[in-house]
Design a protein around this motif. Structure first.
Motif, PDB file in Angstrom:
ATOM      1  N   ASP A 348      59.523   8.089  -4.263  1.00  0.00           N
ATOM      2  CA  ASP A 348      60.526   8.050  -3.203  1.00  0.00           C
ATOM      3  C   ASP A 348      59.935   8.538  -1.883  1.00  0.00           C
ATOM      4  O   ASP A 348      60.296   8.034  -0.812  1.00  0.00           O
ATOM      5  CB  ASP A 348      61.733   8.901  -3.598  1.00  0.00           C
ATOM      6  N   ALA A 349      59.010   9.481  -1.941  1.00  0.00           N
ATOM      7  CA  ALA A 349      58.349   9.939  -0.717  1.00  0.00           C
ATOM      8  C   ALA A 349      57.577   8.794  -0.061  1.00  0.00           C
ATOM      9  O   ALA A 349      57.528   8.692   1.177  1.00  0.00           O
ATOM     10  CB  ALA A 349      57.412  11.103  -1.025  1.00  0.00           C
ATOM     11  N   ILE A 350      57.004   7.908  -0.877  1.00  0.00           N
ATOM     12  CA  ILE A 350      56.289   6.748  -0.347  1.00  0.00           C
ATOM     13  C   ILE A 350      57.272   5.743   0.245  1.00  0.00           C
ATOM     14  O   ILE A 350      57.019   5.145   1.297  1.00  0.00           O
ATOM     15  CB  ILE A 350      55.430   6.114  -1.458  1.00  0.00           C
ATOM     16  N   VAL A 351      58.418   5.573  -0.411  1.00  0.00           N
ATOM     17  CA  VAL A 351      59.466   4.699   0.126  1.00  0.00           C
ATOM     18  C   VAL A 351      59.962   5.224   1.471  1.00  0.00           C
ATOM     19  O   VAL A 351      60.129   4.462   2.437  1.00  0.00           O
ATOM     20  CB  VAL A 351      60.640   4.590  -0.877  1.00  0.00           C
ATOM     21  N   GLN A 352      60.194   6.527   1.536  1.00  0.00           N
ATOM     22  CA  GLN A 352      60.684   7.112   2.788  1.00  0.00           C
ATOM     23  C   GLN A 352      59.638   6.999   3.891  1.00  0.00           C
ATOM     24  O   GLN A 352      59.978   6.839   5.072  1.00  0.00           O
ATOM     25  CB  GLN A 352      61.078   8.575   2.561  1.00  0.00           C
ATOM     26  N   SER A 353      58.368   7.068   3.545  1.00  0.00           N
ATOM     27  CA  SER A 353      57.305   6.875   4.531  1.00  0.00           C
ATOM     28  C   SER A 353      57.387   5.478   5.135  1.00  0.00           C
ATOM     29  O   SER A 353      57.291   5.305   6.357  1.00  0.00           O
ATOM     30  CB  SER A 353      55.936   7.092   3.879  1.00  0.00           C
ATOM     31  N   ALA A 354      57.579   4.477   4.269  1.00  0.00           N
ATOM     32  CA  ALA A 354      57.693   3.100   4.764  1.00  0.00           C
ATOM     33  C   ALA A 354      58.915   2.949   5.659  1.00  0.00           C
ATOM     34  O   ALA A 354      58.864   2.272   6.699  1.00  0.00           O
ATOM     35  CB  ALA A 354      57.759   2.132   3.586  1.00  0.00           C
ATOM     36  N   GLY A 371      48.607  10.667   4.348  1.00  0.00           N
ATOM     37  CA  GLY A 371      49.048   9.517   3.568  1.00  0.00           C
ATOM     38  C   GLY A 371      48.359   9.445   2.223  1.00  0.00           C
ATOM     39  O   GLY A 371      48.984   9.177   1.192  1.00  0.00           O
ATOM     40  N   ASN A 372      47.048   9.698   2.219  1.00  0.00           N
ATOM     41  CA  ASN A 372      46.283   9.742   0.972  1.00  0.00           C
ATOM     42  C   ASN A 372      46.880  10.766   0.010  1.00  0.00           C
ATOM     43  O   ASN A 372      46.984  10.534  -1.198  1.00  0.00           O
ATOM     44  CB  ASN A 372      44.826  10.096   1.237  1.00  0.00           C
ATOM     45  N   ALA A 373      47.291  11.905   0.554  1.00  0.00           N
ATOM     46  CA  ALA A 373      47.849  12.966  -0.276  1.00  0.00           C
ATOM     47  C   ALA A 373      49.163  12.533  -0.922  1.00  0.00           C
ATOM     48  O   ALA A 373      49.432  12.874  -2.074  1.00  0.00           O
ATOM     49  CB  ALA A 373      48.057  14.225   0.557  1.00  0.00           C
ATOM     50  N   LYS A 374      49.982  11.775  -0.189  1.00  0.00           N
ATOM     51  CA  LYS A 374      51.241  11.271  -0.759  1.00  0.00           C
ATOM     52  C   LYS A 374      50.963  10.356  -1.949  1.00  0.00           C
ATOM     53  O   LYS A 374      51.620  10.450  -2.990  1.00  0.00           O
ATOM     54  CB  LYS A 374      52.038  10.505   0.299  1.00  0.00           C
ATOM     55  N   VAL A 375      50.008   9.462  -1.770  1.00  0.00           N
ATOM     56  CA  VAL A 375      49.685   8.525  -2.850  1.00  0.00           C
ATOM     57  C   VAL A 375      49.053   9.261  -4.021  1.00  0.00           C
ATOM     58  O   VAL A 375      49.389   9.010  -5.189  1.00  0.00           O
ATOM     59  CB  VAL A 375      48.768   7.397  -2.335  1.00  0.00           C
ATOM     60  N   LYS A 376      48.148  10.185  -3.739  1.00  0.00           N
ATOM     61  CA  LYS A 376      47.516  10.945  -4.814  1.00  0.00           C
ATOM     62  C   LYS A 376      48.552  11.748  -5.603  1.00  0.00           C
ATOM     63  O   LYS A 376      48.450  11.876  -6.833  1.00  0.00           O
ATOM     64  CB  LYS A 376      46.447  11.880  -4.261  1.00  0.00           C
ATOM     65  N   ALA A 377      49.543  12.280  -4.923  1.00  0.00           N
ATOM     66  CA  ALA A 377      50.588  13.043  -5.613  1.00  0.00           C
ATOM     67  C   ALA A 377      51.334  12.156  -6.611  1.00  0.00           C
ATOM     68  O   ALA A 377      51.672  12.598  -7.723  1.00  0.00           O
ATOM     69  CB  ALA A 377      51.563  13.635  -4.602  1.00  0.00           C
ATOM     70  N   ALA A 378      51.574  10.911  -6.230  1.00  0.00           N
ATOM     71  CA  ALA A 378      52.243   9.985  -7.149  1.00  0.00           C
ATOM     72  C   ALA A 378      51.330   9.628  -8.315  1.00  0.00           C
ATOM     73  O   ALA A 378      51.782   9.560  -9.470  1.00  0.00           O
ATOM     74  CB  ALA A 378      52.669   8.729  -6.400  1.00  0.00           C
ATOM     75  N   VAL A 379      50.046   9.421  -8.045  1.00  0.00           N
ATOM     76  CA  VAL A 379      49.089   9.131  -9.109  1.00  0.00           C
ATOM     77  C   VAL A 379      49.030  10.301 -10.086  1.00  0.00           C
ATOM     78  O   VAL A 379      49.077  10.118 -11.317  1.00  0.00           O
ATOM     79  CB  VAL A 379      47.685   8.840  -8.525  1.00  0.00           C
ATOM     80  N   ASP A 380      48.934  11.505  -9.567  1.00  0.00           N
ATOM     81  CA  ASP A 380      48.870  12.696 -10.427  1.00  0.00           C
ATOM     82  C   ASP A 380      50.134  12.826 -11.278  1.00  0.00           C
ATOM     83  O   ASP A 380      50.060  13.203 -12.459  1.00  0.00           O
ATOM     84  CB  ASP A 380      48.677  13.945  -9.578  1.00  0.00           C
ATOM     85  N   ALA A 381      51.281  12.518 -10.694  1.00  0.00           N
ATOM     86  CA  ALA A 381      52.536  12.602 -11.445  1.00  0.00           C
ATOM     87  C   ALA A 381      52.568  11.575 -12.571  1.00  0.00           C
ATOM     88  O   ALA A 381      53.049  11.856 -13.674  1.00  0.00           O
ATOM     89  CB  ALA A 381      53.718  12.406 -10.502  1.00  0.00           C
ATOM     90  N   LEU A 382      52.053  10.379 -12.321  1.00  0.00           N
ATOM     91  CA  LEU A 382      51.993   9.348 -13.357  1.00  0.00           C
ATOM     92  C   LEU A 382      51.083   9.776 -14.504  1.00  0.00           C
ATOM     93  O   LEU A 382      51.407   9.589 -15.682  1.00  0.00           O
ATOM     94  CB  LEU A 382      51.500   8.030 -12.752  1.00  0.00           C
ATOM     95  N   VAL A 383      49.926  10.337 -14.153  1.00  0.00           N
ATOM     96  CA  VAL A 383      49.008  10.816 -15.188  1.00  0.00           C
ATOM     97  C   VAL A 383      49.659  11.931 -15.994  1.00  0.00           C
ATOM     98  O   VAL A 383      49.573  11.962 -17.234  1.00  0.00           O
ATOM     99  CB  VAL A 383      47.680  11.296 -14.556  1.00  0.00           C
ATOM    100  N   ASP A 384      50.343  12.826 -15.310  1.00  0.00           N
ATOM    101  CA  ASP A 384      50.996  13.955 -15.972  1.00  0.00           C
ATOM    102  C   ASP A 384      52.108  13.480 -16.917  1.00  0.00           C
ATOM    103  O   ASP A 384      52.222  13.965 -18.049  1.00  0.00           O
ATOM    104  CB  ASP A 384      51.560  14.896 -14.913  1.00  0.00           C
ATOM    105  N   GLN A 385      52.899  12.516 -16.475  1.00  0.00           N
ATOM    106  CA  GLN A 385      53.976  12.051 -17.350  1.00  0.00           C
ATOM    107  C   GLN A 385      53.422  11.309 -18.561  1.00  0.00           C
ATOM    108  O   GLN A 385      54.027  11.322 -19.635  1.00  0.00           O
ATOM    109  CB  GLN A 385      54.967  11.172 -16.579  1.00  0.00           C
ATOM    110  N   THR A 386      52.257  10.689 -18.408  1.00  0.00           N
ATOM    111  CA  THR A 386      51.653   9.990 -19.538  1.00  0.00           C
ATOM    112  C   THR A 386      51.304  10.970 -20.657  1.00  0.00           C
ATOM    113  O   THR A 386      51.449  10.645 -21.845  1.00  0.00           O
ATOM    114  CB  THR A 386      50.402   9.214 -19.095  1.00  0.00           C
TER     115      THR A 386
END
Length: 417
Positions: A348-354, A371-386
């Motif tokens: 959602d943070a990426i959606v709000q950025s757009a 911006g890189n940090a926003k995307v990395k945070a989402a990547v890290d969250a995906l890895v964590d939920q996996t």
């Protein structure tokens, strides 16, 4: 479309621990698929109507309407992607409707910066719209009539995956044109006059309109077929409601984990972040990638919680994987639901950025640390939920399964060298 993060917040820790069985969970999983693909079909038909209006009246207003209809059609479809992995009937079909990235020179005119040839793709600049006869790989192809059958024949021509002639992204390119902005602001820019035979820009307006019509009609027919597979007696429904329930539950969790880790975190997000490459943007011509990734994450939530909000605003819910996990190990269920919710928050943070004017391709630019940090945070969250999806597999006593991997996550040196 408004982000639905608020509508799921109250559900994170309210799993209904009831005497559900694997069989009823699998039945409901099929019901959700039927609803999601049904909504994908409904919105594709709306896109079809908007395209027909554009072709009949190629004005900027009608082009904007077709673009809006395309974006609306992407919302329910992207939520179906959790069904792709683990369901062979979906994975075998998916490339017809959602293949990317594409070499757009196969379809239409491109800027000089695109180049004239490719060692990997003889059809790199074949330009179907400009050429009624195509010489590709030493053989002549008659493209006089641009029909769904022709586009199907040319799709992934010569087994080159970048030869994408059908599906959402071919339509996207025709509606927006190339995005030549790199990691700067702006999407593709195509004038409505590209479809106007009376005041034609860039030539071949009749063939361009014929291509847009044919590819949109083909998308609708492909979605009609998939929606039918999840109706009563359909092959998709039977594949998860018959046979060993434990095997079928493992397949569902495989789908969730593979989309979460290898596909979304790895191939769709981490790769572009490592390369700072706007070509690694899923809905690149439309600058719609923020919604594409958000809806992928939401689709995983839908499958785990047995819930889905339809395009008409109605809500479907029923027996879920969450119920099964909560009955076996409540702590794992709470953990996984919390992490799925956290991932949607990062998306959602990426959606709000757009919404604020900084699109996904700008976020992954090499000069955009925030911006890189926003995307990395989402990547890290995906890895964590996996990791928590793996715990759910254990909690249910299912056979250990391997989720799809990604060099971007597992062997980044291979990507950078």
């Amino acid at each position: 479309m408004k982000a639905v993060i608020g509508t799921i917040a109250g559900l994170v820790f309210t799993a209904q621990v009831s005497a559900v069985t694997p069989e009823v969970v699998l039945d409901h999983y099929a019901d959700l698929a039927q609803a999601m693909y049904g909504d994908s079909l409904t919105t594709a038909r709306s896109l079809q109507s908007a395209v027909d209006r554009l072709i009949a009246s190629p004005t900027e207003r009608d082009l904007a309407g077709a673009r809006e209809a395309w974006i609306a059609a992407r919302h329910p479809y992207q939520q179906t992607e959790a069904y792709r992995f683990g369901n062979a009937i979906v994975d075998d079909w998916e490339g017809k409707v959602n293949a990317w990235p594409l070499d757009e020179g196969l379809i239409d005119y491109v800027a000089a910066s695109y180049g004239s040839d490719s060692d990997e793709n003889p059809a790199y600049t074949a330009n179907i719209i400009a050429n009624p006869r195509l010489m590709i790989g030493g053989r002549m192809i008659d493209a006089t009539a641009i029909t769904p059958a022709l586009l199907r024949e040319l799709h992934e021509l010569d087994e080159v995956e970048a030869n994408v002639s059908t599906g959402y992204h071919a339509i996207e390119f025709l509606l927006w044109g190339q995005d030549l902005n790199g990691t700067g602001p702006g999407a593709g820019i195509r004038p409505a006059s590209d479809f106007d035979t009376n005041s034609c820009s860039n030539g071949n307006c009749d063939r361009r309109a014929a291509y847009l019509k044919a590819v949109t009609d083909l998308l609708v027919s492909d979605l009609e077929w998939m929606a039918a597979q999840w109706a009563a007696g359909g092959e998709g429904r039977l594949s998860v409601t018959q046979g060993d329930p434990k095997v079928n539950l493992a397949r569902i969790l495989t789908g969730m984990g593979s989309l979460s880790y290898g596909e979304l975190a790895g191939e769709r997000m981490k790769l572009g972040l490592m390369l700072h490459d706007p070509e690694e943007e899923h809905d690149c011509f439309a600058d719609n990638t923020h919604w594409s990734h958000y809806n992928d994450a939401l689709g995983i939530w839908n499958v785990y919680t047995g819930s889905y909000t339809r395009v008409d605003g109605s809500r479907i819910s029923g027996p879920s994987l969450s119920d099964l996990v909560a009955a076996e190990d409540p702590a794992v269920d709470v953990e996984l639901r919390g992490k799925l919710h956290a991932t949607i928050g990062r998306m959602d943070a990426i959606v709000q950025s757009a919404a604020a004017g900084v699109a996904y391709d700008q976020l992954i630019g090499g000069d955009n640390a925030a911006g890189n940090a926003k995307v990395k945070a989402a990547v890290d969250a995906l890895v964590d939920q996996t990791r928590s999806i793996e715990k759910a597999v254990t909690a249910l006593g299912l056979e250990t399964i391997a989720f799809e991997g990604s060099d971007s996550l597992d062997a980044p040196e291979k990507v950078l060298n």
